[in-house]
Write an enzyme that holds these catalytic residues in place. Structure first.
Site, PDB file in Angstrom:
ATOM      1  N   THR A  83       5.945   9.194   2.497  1.00 54.66           N
ATOM      2  CA  THR A  83       4.767   8.357   2.644  1.00 54.66           C
ATOM      3  C   THR A  83       5.069   7.332   3.725  1.00 54.66           C
ATOM      4  OG1 THR A  83       3.572   6.513   1.605  1.00 54.66           O
ATOM      5  CG2 THR A  83       5.657   7.108   0.637  1.00 54.66           C
ATOM      6  N   CYS A 197      -0.577   7.954   8.047  1.00 59.70           N
ATOM      7  CA  CYS A 197      -0.656   8.107   6.594  1.00 59.70           C
ATOM      8  C   CYS A 197      -0.506   9.597   6.353  1.00 59.70           C
ATOM      9  CB  CYS A 197      -1.983   7.583   6.055  1.00 59.70           C
ATOM     10  SG  CYS A 197      -2.209   7.901   4.285  1.00 59.70           S
TER      11      CYS A 197
END
Length: 234
Positions: A83, A197
């Site tokens: 992430t 992202c």
């Protein structure tokens, strides 16, 4: 071949992309029946998301540091935090383990430098676009200028990530909104745009725009495969 450790589940929709990219990368590098040696701990994203909204990054760091220690104990030789946003607590995670942490921003910046990109747009969660842990690293350690969308656009990007992409929803209208923001960043002088992202590549890809896109999941996995499959650790 070294064992790649993955700290996943943030969200699981993007973590499955890591699993595919790591295995496809190893197969491409080594051929035959080769696949990646992976140790993964997948956390409950509801716990992490709640701490994000509370701004309790210390607790989030402690939670992920403990999970990273589990990855190391299971035999991993390096660690990927799957992430972008939670690289905010990368220092706490790195401090808790003895194996190297391969940073997603470094993997991205190294490719940008190779390609001669000096001014880049950034899409991501509000935390990634507005805080210094990611932008500062690109600017201070790699000399890459970062352009972010305006406030209203950042709100749109963040909302779509959490309310749609992290829920596995892919909407055409949202794709068009992202592409409009990408065009705006390009008009402001960004030579390329980082999909900062890990869920965004589910929504937009290079086939959707002429503006060069840098998929952080793909670049992070590529760096890990290179690290795991040869003798030169970074």
């Amino acid at each position: 071949m070294r064992v790649i450790g993955v700290l996943g589940g943030m969200s699981w929709e993007s973590t499955q992309g890591y699993y595919r990219a790591l295995n496809e990368g190893v197969k491409a590098a080594l051929g035959g029946f080769h696949s990646a040696k992976i140790v993964m701990v997948s956390v409950d994203f509801a716990d992490i998301e709640a701490l994000q909204q509370q701004g309790d990054w210390n607790a989030a760091g402690d939670l992920l540091a403990s999970a990273a220690q589990s990855v190391e104990r299971a035999g991993a030789d390096c660690l990927l935090i799957a992430t972008n946003t939670m690289h905010k607590v990368a220092p706490a995670i790195a401090k808790a383990i003895t194996i190297p942490l391969l940073h997603i921003a470094d993997a991205t910046a190294e490719q940008l430098q190779t390609d001669g990109i000096t001014r880049v747009g950034l899409l991501g969660t509000r935390f990634t676009m507005e805080q210094d842990f990611y932008i500062g690293r690109l600017e201070e350690q790699f000399g890459i200028e970062v352009v972010v969308p305006d406030q209203s656009e950042r709100d749109v990007i963040h909302q779509i990530i959490y309310q749609e992409l992290c829920q596995g929803r892919i909407e055409d209208d949202s794709r068009q909104r992202y592409l409009s923001i990408i065009d705006s960043l390009h008009a402001q002088g960004a030579q390329a745009v980082i999909l900062g992202c890990t869920e965004i590549a589910m929504l937009v890809g290079q086939c959707d725009t002429a503006v060069p896109l840098y998929d952080t999941t793909a670049l992070h996995a590529q760096k890990a495969v290179a690290w795991a499959s040869d003798d030169q650790a970074n």
